[in-house]
Write a protein that holds these residues in place. Structure first.
Motif, PDB file in Angstrom:
ATOM      1  N   GLU A  34       0.820  -1.215   0.000  1.00 16.02           N
ATOM      2  CA  GLU A  34       0.000   0.000   0.000  1.00 16.02           C
ATOM      3  C   GLU A  34       0.849   1.258   0.000  1.00 16.02           C
ATOM      4  O   GLU A  34       0.553   2.222  -0.683  1.00 16.02           O
ATOM      5  CB  GLU A  34      -0.945  -0.006   1.204  1.00 16.02           C
ATOM      6  N   SER A  35       1.912   1.250   0.826  1.00 16.68           N
ATOM      7  CA  SER A  35       2.788   2.418   0.845  1.00 16.68           C
ATOM      8  C   SER A  35       4.228   1.963   1.029  1.00 16.68           C
ATOM      9  O   SER A  35       4.486   0.841   1.449  1.00 16.68           O
ATOM     10  CB  SER A  35       2.391   3.379   1.970  1.00 16.68           C
ATOM     11  N   SER A  36       5.148   2.864   0.687  1.00 15.52           N
ATOM     12  CA  SER A  36       6.579   2.562   0.800  1.00 15.52           C
ATOM     13  C   SER A  36       7.280   3.745   1.437  1.00 15.52           C
ATOM     14  O   SER A  36       6.757   4.858   1.434  1.00 15.52           O
ATOM     15  CB  SER A  36       7.222   2.350  -0.567  1.00 15.52           C
ATOM     16  N   THR A  37       8.470   3.479   1.934  1.00 13.77           N
ATOM     17  CA  THR A  37       9.248   4.581   2.492  1.00 13.77           C
ATOM     18  C   THR A  37      10.726   4.209   2.502  1.00 13.77           C
ATOM     19  O   THR A  37      11.083   3.043   2.268  1.00 13.77           O
ATOM     20  CB  THR A  37       8.732   4.944   3.915  1.00 13.77           C
ATOM     21  N   ASP A  39      14.613   4.883   4.702  1.00 10.75           N
ATOM     22  CA  ASP A  39      15.099   5.302   6.017  1.00 10.75           C
ATOM     23  C   ASP A  39      16.070   6.473   5.895  1.00 10.75           C
ATOM     24  O   ASP A  39      16.305   6.998   4.807  1.00 10.75           O
ATOM     25  CB  ASP A  39      15.691   4.105   6.782  1.00 10.75           C
ATOM     26  N   SER A  40      16.650   6.854   7.025  1.00 12.89           N
ATOM     27  CA  SER A  40      17.495   8.059   7.041  1.00 12.89           C
ATOM     28  C   SER A  40      18.770   7.903   6.223  1.00 12.89           C
ATOM     29  O   SER A  40      19.386   8.888   5.852  1.00 12.89           O
ATOM     30  CB  SER A  40      17.817   8.454   8.480  1.00 12.89           C
ATOM     31  N   TRP A  41      19.179   6.664   5.964  1.00 15.60           N
ATOM     32  CA  TRP A  41      20.353   6.427   5.124  1.00 15.60           C
ATOM     33  C   TRP A  41      19.983   6.274   3.649  1.00 15.60           C
ATOM     34  O   TRP A  41      20.838   5.982   2.820  1.00 15.60           O
ATOM     35  CB  TRP A  41      21.106   5.174   5.587  1.00 15.60           C
ATOM     36  N   GLY A  42      18.699   6.391   3.357  1.00 16.69           N
ATOM     37  CA  GLY A  42      18.243   6.206   1.978  1.00 16.69           C
ATOM     38  C   GLY A  42      18.112   4.752   1.610  1.00 16.69           C
ATOM     39  O   GLY A  42      18.018   4.403   0.434  1.00 16.69           O
ATOM     40  N   GLN A  43      18.126   3.867   2.625  1.00 12.21           N
ATOM     41  CA  GLN A  43      17.951   2.444   2.330  1.00 12.21           C
ATOM     42  C   GLN A  43      16.475   2.103   2.171  1.00 12.21           C
ATOM     43  O   GLN A  43      15.615   2.722   2.764  1.00 12.21           O
ATOM     44  CB  GLN A  43      18.562   1.597   3.454  1.00 12.21           C
ATOM     45  N   GLY A  44      16.213   1.072   1.405  1.00 12.60           N
ATOM     46  CA  GLY A  44      14.849   0.631   1.161  1.00 12.60           C
ATOM     47  C   GLY A  44      14.639   0.391  -0.319  1.00 12.60           C
ATOM     48  O   GLY A  44      15.613   0.167  -1.040  1.00 12.60           O
ATOM     49  N   PRO A  45      13.416   0.426  -0.787  1.00 14.08           N
ATOM     50  CA  PRO A  45      12.206   0.781  -0.065  1.00 14.08           C
ATOM     51  C   PRO A  45      11.781  -0.263   0.984  1.00 14.08           C
ATOM     52  O   PRO A  45      12.046  -1.449   0.827  1.00 14.08           O
ATOM     53  CB  PRO A  45      11.148   0.866  -1.164  1.00 14.08           C
ATOM     54  N   TYR A  46      11.133   0.261   2.022  1.00 13.43           N
ATOM     55  CA  TYR A  46      10.389  -0.550   2.974  1.00 13.43           C
ATOM     56  C   TYR A  46       8.948  -0.496   2.503  1.00 13.43           C
ATOM     57  O   TYR A  46       8.482   0.562   2.064  1.00 13.43           O
ATOM     58  CB  TYR A  46      10.447   0.059   4.371  1.00 13.43           C
ATOM     59  N   THR A  47       8.242  -1.604   2.591  1.00 14.12           N
ATOM     60  CA  THR A  47       6.841  -1.553   2.182  1.00 14.12           C
ATOM     61  C   THR A  47       5.975  -2.417   3.095  1.00 14.12           C
ATOM     62  O   THR A  47       6.447  -3.399   3.678  1.00 14.12           O
ATOM     63  CB  THR A  47       6.685  -1.926   0.681  1.00 14.12           C
ATOM     64  N   ALA A  48       4.711  -2.002   3.248  1.00 13.06           N
ATOM     65  CA  ALA A  48       3.769  -2.663   4.157  1.00 13.06           C
ATOM     66  C   ALA A  48       2.844  -3.549   3.338  1.00 13.06           C
ATOM     67  O   ALA A  48       2.189  -3.059   2.416  1.00 13.06           O
ATOM     68  CB  ALA A  48       2.971  -1.605   4.911  1.00 13.06           C
ATOM     69  N   ILE A  49       2.785  -4.844   3.657  1.00  5.52           N
ATOM     70  CA  ILE A  49       2.085  -5.798   2.779  1.00  5.52           C
ATOM     71  C   ILE A  49       0.942  -6.538   3.479  1.00  5.52           C
ATOM     72  O   ILE A  49       0.790  -6.473   4.702  1.00  5.52           O
ATOM     73  CB  ILE A  49       3.084  -6.796   2.133  1.00  5.52           C
ATOM     74  N   SER A  50       0.171  -7.269   2.658  1.00  2.24           N
ATOM     75  CA  SER A  50      -1.093  -7.882   3.103  1.00  2.24           C
ATOM     76  C   SER A  50      -0.956  -8.891   4.226  1.00  2.24           C
ATOM     77  O   SER A  50      -1.911  -9.159   4.948  1.00  2.24           O
ATOM     78  CB  SER A  50      -1.765  -8.590   1.917  1.00  2.24           C
ATOM     79  N   ASP A  51       0.234  -9.466   4.400  1.00  3.54           N
ATOM     80  CA  ASP A  51       0.348 -10.519   5.418  1.00  3.54           C
ATOM     81  C   ASP A  51       0.791  -9.980   6.778  1.00  3.54           C
ATOM     82  O   ASP A  51       1.107 -10.756   7.684  1.00  3.54           O
ATOM     83  CB  ASP A  51       1.269 -11.647   4.933  1.00  3.54           C
ATOM     84  N   GLY A  52       0.815  -8.647   6.913  1.00  2.00           N
ATOM     85  CA  GLY A  52       1.099  -8.048   8.217  1.00  2.00           C
ATOM     86  C   GLY A  52       2.542  -7.639   8.433  1.00  2.00           C
ATOM     87  O   GLY A  52       2.870  -7.088   9.474  1.00  2.00           O
ATOM     88  N   ARG A  53       3.381  -7.906   7.459  1.00  2.00           N
ATOM     89  CA  ARG A  53       4.787  -7.530   7.616  1.00  2.00           C
ATOM     90  C   ARG A  53       5.098  -6.182   6.983  1.00  2.00           C
ATOM     91  O   ARG A  53       4.514  -5.817   5.970  1.00  2.00           O
ATOM     92  CB  ARG A  53       5.694  -8.570   6.931  1.00  2.00           C
ATOM     93  N   VAL A  54       6.069  -5.493   7.578  1.00  2.00           N
ATOM     94  CA  VAL A  54       6.760  -4.437   6.854  1.00  2.00           C
ATOM     95  C   VAL A  54       8.073  -5.070   6.429  1.00  2.00           C
ATOM     96  O   VAL A  54       8.831  -5.575   7.271  1.00  2.00           O
ATOM     97  CB  VAL A  54       7.018  -3.200   7.731  1.00  2.00           C
ATOM     98  N   VAL A  55       8.311  -5.111   5.121  1.00  2.00           N
ATOM     99  CA  VAL A  55       9.528  -5.736   4.613  1.00  2.00           C
ATOM    100  C   VAL A  55      10.434  -4.669   4.015  1.00  2.00           C
ATOM    101  O   VAL A  55       9.978  -3.606   3.601  1.00  2.00           O
ATOM    102  CB  VAL A  55       9.218  -6.838   3.565  1.00  2.00           C
ATOM    103  N   GLY A 310       2.509   2.194  -5.221  1.00  2.00           N
ATOM    104  CA  GLY A 310       1.820   1.302  -4.296  1.00  2.00           C
ATOM    105  C   GLY A 310       0.478   0.869  -4.856  1.00  2.00           C
ATOM    106  O   GLY A 310      -0.101   1.548  -5.709  1.00  2.00           O
ATOM    107  N   SER A 311      -0.001  -0.262  -4.380  1.00  2.00           N
ATOM    108  CA  SER A 311      -1.283  -0.790  -4.841  1.00  2.00           C
ATOM    109  C   SER A 311      -1.773  -1.819  -3.828  1.00  2.00           C
ATOM    110  O   SER A 311      -0.981  -2.553  -3.246  1.00  2.00           O
ATOM    111  CB  SER A 311      -1.096  -1.468  -6.201  1.00  2.00           C
ATOM    112  N   LEU A 312      -3.090  -1.873  -3.630  1.00  2.00           N
ATOM    113  CA  LEU A 312      -3.625  -2.869  -2.695  1.00  2.00           C
ATOM    114  C   LEU A 312      -3.775  -4.236  -3.353  1.00  2.00           C
ATOM    115  O   LEU A 312      -4.017  -5.236  -2.684  1.00  2.00           O
ATOM    116  CB  LEU A 312      -4.981  -2.409  -2.150  1.00  2.00           C
ATOM    117  N   MET A 313      -3.664  -4.282  -4.672  1.00  2.00           N
ATOM    118  CA  MET A 313      -3.918  -5.511  -5.411  1.00  2.00           C
ATOM    119  C   MET A 313      -2.650  -6.205  -5.896  1.00  2.00           C
ATOM    120  O   MET A 313      -2.583  -7.424  -5.944  1.00  2.00           O
ATOM    121  CB  MET A 313      -4.757  -5.204  -6.669  1.00  2.00           C
TER     122      MET A 313
END
Ligand SMILES: *[C@@H]1O[C@H](CO)[C@@H](O)[C@H](O)[C@H]1NC(C)=O
Ligand SMILES: *[C@@H]1O[C@H](CO)[C@@H](O)[C@H](O)[C@H]1NC(C)=O
Ligand SMILES: *[C@@H]1O[C@H](CO)[C@@H](O)[C@H](O)[C@H]1NC(C)=O
Length: 321
Positions: A34-37, A39-55, A310-313
């Motif tokens: 759904e969304s991504s971000t 971190d302060s070092w510019g690492q990532g993207p981190y993203t929040a997914i349907s199974d409850g994890r932020v990866v 990002g996308s919910l699907m």
């Protein structure tokens, strides 16, 4: 013609095209970044997914690694890879995420588990709040961190309908959403706006003088003043052709809005990236091509020279240039 020339001459930096999209496939069978971000070092993207994890994406070859979860009731065996809405209250369903760079804390708006925060080495996020003014959160959605003050702005899309029930909220023209603020210095959550119609995305301005909040159901964006003569008041900033989801500030201080437009003549959905400025002028509107034909999107995030979609699907995070 002249105005078009002036437009390009004055604002060359906001002119972009989104043509070449690559897919970063999610961990197997999970969907909905759904969304991504970053971190302060510019690492990532981190993203929040349907199974409850932020990866966290660690680049080609490594792929995603688990970063944090939002529910103490979550088990990997039951939850990893799931897209079963019945499991969301147990597995968690993080939606809006953003770091507070100074402390490397990740703030999370979880649709079922409220507002949470995770320090740099924490694998389970800590719950901060599940209600405001005595009214429980029903569907936390968008989130942004003001890097100047540390304040966290977030939305409750509805006080009546959950994420699973959101189609009903749209059908009922629900207007029970709220714009909220968490102040880490006092630990208090305050309600900034009530009666929002599908409060989805939120973004704070570069100078922290206002926040913009999208109303998915009402097809518009409101501006809430944090400082100055209009402090604590709001105004309708712009009405759009379609449904706005997340809104993200660009490095230049404009805002990118993920808008889903229904094309009445072709009966298809047109995923559109709309750039607006702080006074609500639409600077650019770009329809996304493949793989987003006839697909709704939830976010367009600009980071360095790429756009993260990002996308919910989708079962992938899109990266477009
Ligand atoms: C805005 O609201 C906050 C919190 O209620 C209050 O402290 C502040 O004085 C208000 N500012 C103005 C200009 O009304
Ligand atoms: C809808 O489809 C028609 C026919 O293909 C096209 O001319 C029009 O530009 C489309 N509208 C939007 C908003 O994409
Ligand atoms: C677009 O997607 C909808 C369902 O979301 C489907 O009913 C429709 O047939 C699709 N249209 C095209 C042209 O693919």
């Amino acid at each position: 013609m002249l105005s078009i020339l002036i437009f390009f001459f004055c604002f060359p930096s906001v002119v972009f095209s989104i043509s070449n999209c690559k897919k970063i496939d999610l961990p197997l069978t999970a969907v909905g970044p759904e969304s991504s971000t970053f971190d302060s070092w510019g690492q990532g993207p981190y993203t929040a997914i349907s199974d409850g994890r932020v990866v966290k994406y660690n680049g080609p070859g490594v792929g995603y690694v688990d970063y944090v979860i939002t529910s103490p009731f979550r088990s990997k065996r039951e939850c990893d890879g799931t897209n079963n809405p019945e499991l969301w209250p147990k597995c968690g369903r993080p939606i809006g995420i953003a770091f507070y760079f100074l402390k490397n804390q990740l703030f999370i708006a979880d649709a079922y588990r409220g507002l949470l925060v995770a320090g740099p080495n924490e694998r389970l996020a800590t719950q901060i709040a599940t209600s405001a003014e005595g009214l429980p959160f029903k569907f936390l959605d968008g989130l942004d961190v003001d890097q100047l003050t540390g304040n966290v702005y977030f939305t409750d899309a509805s006080s009546v309908y959950t994420l699973r029930q959101f189609a009903q909220a749209v059908a009922a023209n629900d207007a029970s959403g709220r714009l909220l603020k968490y102040d880490p210095k006092t630990g208090q959550v305050t309600v900034l706006q009530r009666g929002l119609s599908g409060a989805a995305g939120v973004a704070v301005s570069l100078d922290s003088s206002y926040v913009l909040v999208t109303e998915y159901i009402a097809n518009r964006i409101q501006k809430f003043w944090l400082r100055g003569p209009k402090a604590n008041t709001s105004e309708i900033l712009v009405t759009l052709e379609g449904r706005p989801d997340n809104i993200k500030r660009t490095p230049a201080g404009n805002f990118l809005v993920a808008v889903t437009i229904q094309n009445a003549s072709t009966q298809t959905i047109v995923a559109t990236a709309v750039t607006i400025n702080g006074v609500g002028n639409i600077r650019q509107s770009v329809s996304l091509g493949p793989p987003y034909d006839n697909t709704s999107i939830s976010e367009v995030l600009k980071f360095r020279h790429s756009y993260y979609i990002g996308s919910l699907m989708a079962d992938f995070l899109g990266v477009c240039n």
